[in-house]
Design a protein around this motif. Sequence first.
Motif, PDB file in Angstrom:
ATOM      1  N   UNK A   1       4.104   9.953  -3.309  1.00 31.44           N
ATOM      2  CA  UNK A   1       4.213  11.774  -3.905  1.00 31.44           C
ATOM      3  C   UNK A   1       4.399  12.417  -2.784  1.00 31.44           C
ATOM      4  N   UNK A   2       4.759  13.387  -2.774  1.00 32.62           N
ATOM      5  CA  UNK A   2       4.155  14.480  -1.944  1.00 32.62           C
ATOM      6  C   UNK A   2       3.876  15.321  -2.104  1.00 32.62           C
ATOM      7  N   UNK A   3       2.459  15.916  -1.336  1.00 35.27           N
ATOM      8  CA  UNK A   3       1.117  16.508  -1.761  1.00 35.27           C
ATOM      9  C   UNK A   3       0.833  17.683  -0.704  1.00 35.27           C
ATOM     10  N   UNK A   4       2.041  18.951  -0.816  1.00 31.96           N
ATOM     11  CA  UNK A   4       1.948  19.703  -0.503  1.00 31.96           C
ATOM     12  C   UNK A   4       0.456  20.775   0.286  1.00 31.96           C
ATOM     13  N   UNK A   5       0.429  21.559   0.577  1.00 30.68           N
ATOM     14  CA  UNK A   5      -0.853  22.934   0.598  1.00 30.68           C
ATOM     15  C   UNK A   5      -1.914  22.636   0.878  1.00 30.68           C
ATOM     16  N   UNK A   6      -2.399  22.917   1.072  1.00 27.82           N
ATOM     17  CA  UNK A   6      -4.352  22.994   1.521  1.00 27.82           C
ATOM     18  C   UNK A   6      -5.374  24.054   0.160  1.00 27.82           C
ATOM     19  N   UNK A   7      -5.898  23.808  -0.252  1.00 21.52           N
ATOM     20  CA  UNK A   7      -7.407  24.608  -0.712  1.00 21.52           C
ATOM     21  C   UNK A   7      -7.279  26.257  -1.034  1.00 21.52           C
ATOM     22  N   UNK A   8      -6.651  26.598  -1.645  1.00 15.06           N
ATOM     23  CA  UNK A   8      -5.677  28.687  -2.253  1.00 15.06           C
ATOM     24  C   UNK A   8      -7.638  29.052  -1.608  1.00 15.06           C
TER      25      UNK A   8
ATOM     26  N   UNK B   1       0.851  -1.234  -0.203  1.00 19.42           N
ATOM     27  CA  UNK B   1       0.128   0.081   0.245  1.00 19.42           C
ATOM     28  C   UNK B   1       0.957   1.533   0.369  1.00 19.42           C
ATOM     29  N   UNK B   2       0.645   1.615  -1.085  1.00 18.23           N
ATOM     30  CA  UNK B   2       1.672   3.558  -1.274  1.00 18.23           C
ATOM     31  C   UNK B   2       1.063   4.223  -0.084  1.00 18.23           C
ATOM     32  N   UNK B   3       1.466   5.713  -0.240  1.00 16.54           N
ATOM     33  CA  UNK B   3       0.775   6.529   0.481  1.00 16.54           C
ATOM     34  C   UNK B   3       1.106   7.981  -0.432  1.00 16.54           C
ATOM     35  N   UNK B   4       0.470   9.178   0.288  1.00 16.65           N
ATOM     36  CA  UNK B   4       0.636  10.217  -0.771  1.00 16.65           C
ATOM     37  C   UNK B   4       0.920  11.315   0.487  1.00 16.65           C
ATOM     38  N   UNK B   5       2.105  12.401   1.283  1.00 16.27           N
ATOM     39  CA  UNK B   5       2.198  12.893   2.111  1.00 16.27           C
ATOM     40  C   UNK B   5       1.854  13.972   2.328  1.00 16.27           C
ATOM     41  N   UNK B   6       1.163  14.189   2.547  1.00 16.00           N
ATOM     42  CA  UNK B   6       0.036  15.990   2.970  1.00 16.00           C
ATOM     43  C   UNK B   6       0.840  16.618   3.768  1.00 16.00           C
ATOM     44  N   UNK B   7       1.681  18.191   2.911  1.00 22.24           N
ATOM     45  CA  UNK B   7       1.810  19.184   4.274  1.00 22.24           C
ATOM     46  C   UNK B   7       0.894  20.354   4.379  1.00 22.24           C
ATOM     47  N   UNK B   8       0.333  19.923   5.438  1.00 18.20           N
ATOM     48  CA  UNK B   8      -0.537  21.277   5.675  1.00 18.20           C
ATOM     49  C   UNK B   8       0.107  22.700   5.816  1.00 18.20           C
ATOM     50  N   UNK B   9      -0.452  23.375   4.540  1.00 14.20           N
ATOM     51  CA  UNK B   9      -0.169  24.718   4.878  1.00 14.20           C
ATOM     52  C   UNK B   9      -0.280  25.738   5.547  1.00 14.20           C
ATOM     53  N   UNK B  10       0.098  26.889   6.331  1.00 14.91           N
ATOM     54  CA  UNK B  10      -0.167  27.972   7.449  1.00 14.91           C
ATOM     55  C   UNK B  10      -0.995  28.629   7.159  1.00 14.91           C
ATOM     56  N   UNK B  11      -2.566  27.944   7.349  1.00 16.41           N
ATOM     57  CA  UNK B  11      -3.508  28.595   7.519  1.00 16.41           C
ATOM     58  C   UNK B  11      -3.495  30.350   7.580  1.00 16.41           C
ATOM     59  N   UNK B  12      -4.308  29.596   9.024  1.00 11.48           N
ATOM     60  CA  UNK B  12      -3.523  30.879   9.656  1.00 11.48           C
ATOM     61  C   UNK B  12      -3.327  32.514   9.260  1.00 11.48           C
ATOM     62  N   UNK B  13      -1.292  31.776   9.175  1.00 10.58           N
ATOM     63  CA  UNK B  13      -0.126  32.813   8.829  1.00 10.58           C
ATOM     64  C   UNK B  13      -0.942  33.164   7.506  1.00 10.58           C
TER      65      UNK B  13
END
Length: 707
Positions: free
Chosen positions: A187-194, A121-133
């Motif tokens: 994959x690296x899956x960075x950020x959130x819905x902009x 089982x593979x995975x994609x690692x998300x990286x949460x963006x600093x939404x508050x900032x």
Amino acid sequence: MLTILLVVAGVGSYLLFTNHSVIESKELSNGTNIKFRTNGEQLEVYQNKSWSPLFVKGVNLGATLPGHFPGELPITKEEYLDWFQMMKDMGVNTVRIYTIHEPVFYEALVEFNKDHKEDPLYFMQGVWSPVKLLNETQNAWSEKVTNAFKKELDHAIGAVYGDITLPDQPGKASGEYSYDASPYLLAWHIGTEWDPKVVAHTNEKKKGRPVFKGDKAAAVEEASPFESWLAELLNYTAKTEEKKGWQHPLTFTNWITTDPLKHPAEPLPTEDSVSVDATHIKVRNWKAGYFASFHAYPYYPDFLNQSDHQQQDSNMDSYEKYLKNLKQYHKGMPIMITEFGVPSSLGNAHHGPKGRDQGGHSEEEQGKMDAAMLKEIHAEDYAGAVLFSWQDEWFKKTWNTVPLVKKQSRPNWFNYLSPEMSFGLIAMDPEKNDHLQIDGSQKDWQEIDDKQKLFPQSNRFQNMWVTHDEGYVYVTAKLKQKFDPAKETLYFGVNTIHGGIKSPQALGNKKLDEGLETLIELGQNSEVRIASNYDFDQRLYEEATSTCGNTKPCFEPWRLAVSRKMEPPQANASLPFEDVKVGQLNRADAGAEKDQALWQVKGSVIEMKIPWALLGFADPSTHQVIGYQEKESGKNSLPTTTTKDLTFVPWIVDRSDGAIKGFDPHPDTISLSDKSRYQWENWEKVHYHERKKQGYDLMKKAFRSLN
């Protein structure tokens, strides 16, 4: 962390022994390892000493359970292991996570794959963006924002490679990460819905800034400042990871609101005001490659309902047309839909084409729609499709139920009216949902210890019992005679606080000494209705209309808004207010699915479960209900108050002649008896159980049908 490299056949193919598991990978000329790469418009995986196409069949996995907000990260290793097996059984090859999970996630994944060497089982690692900032600065290039994002990237890379210890920090994962899961990282899956406002403000504030040119990722000359910022972050991710001796594909999160397409039919300016274009970033010296990813649902933004896609091609709905156009725009690079789906919920929050609404679906309908969208994405030659979501999430909020709930306690109860809670393939059912089957039998009630016997005023009742859990109020009653829903209607008036209707039309000439907030109606048309002077829909939206006519006060249909009224210049075109009825009660033998049946009658036995929200509760765990006070100026939520109990007033009406059964002819005023009041204790700890929805098997069939 134990890692040993073994050269296989001297051809640059490697077996990587990490934490006692074996993974085949490819060594590049510079000594870097690679397992996945982009090639043309597809992803590929290295296995059996060669590269093979890989269509990502994925699910999104949240970080929480009922009773918890996401930052509490309560999922155990055992739960991960169970879920991983269920995912593989369903035909999933990839799980996506949005942020860093606790160390047990990576430990469980490595151990699971140790036992599934031939089909991991593979995975994609998300990286949460600093939404508050981002919201505070309205400038992605702010030093505070960029530094915070890079720090989170460092932590994510350390967690994946199992060589970091993260300190305790509220709302974030922590602990010692010692398991190297990097060979399974797709994959690296960075950020959130902009937020389009943040994107636009960044572009304005940094207008004229030279585009970023990095060693691994670079923005093209026509890139916006926001896109250039993303290139800088992707470059940082690649350079940091390369120090670990690996390369993995890169992507950033995007959604329809900030896609690069133009949508002239979109009525809301903010939904088509600014673009974040993946084609404006190129990678170099990065063999693992780069791809575009989008969250794309069928019901929002509104152009999917308003557009002329249907007219352009009568054989293609607007969602399919959108997928085709988006794919065509990204020609030459892989593109993946990393969120799609619809929820199974009683409530609905927005209409969509082909009935693919944001809620109001049975579990079977949800599964069929999700499976159809998966096949549409695959048919358009996308590189993958990742369903939202694996499990139901009680903490989630929905725009049209936010004014009706206490936000601090959302995870403590299941709100069947809130679609965002019910996207999962795995239901997180409240405690008694499995024990009390709504089948018109009182046999299973004998095993319920916390039930309360009530003594209603009605002389037609032999007994009546009530209990509850985190999602519902359960009621059973045995009548002295058989109840015929084809000829009779059984009413349960419900009182929670002072106010309401004392003279319901269905009660004829009789009246109550306390008013009713809601009225449960069981018969040919079964639903929960709400008092017109209590009706939340009319109190929140001036466009909501009454159905009472000349019979005010009356009991209105229970309704939720699905679209606010908007006019130019707020919108590009006039949008009418829309609401939908959500108080319907499905009968068990009338086609309702077992776990979504809300009432049943067998002979003289009545059984029902009523969602707390339909009774006006903003938080049943603390006895909070919506009050009668008007909402405060500037606030969108209705005020709440504390109730002590629920009082039930039942009676029967013969529809042939309107005769009311259950009360003596005199007196005309009926007093609400203390013996008909249901009371319960506040709760802080929740109880629930997991269950595969019908959509699980439907998605299993769909996933396994794809090559």
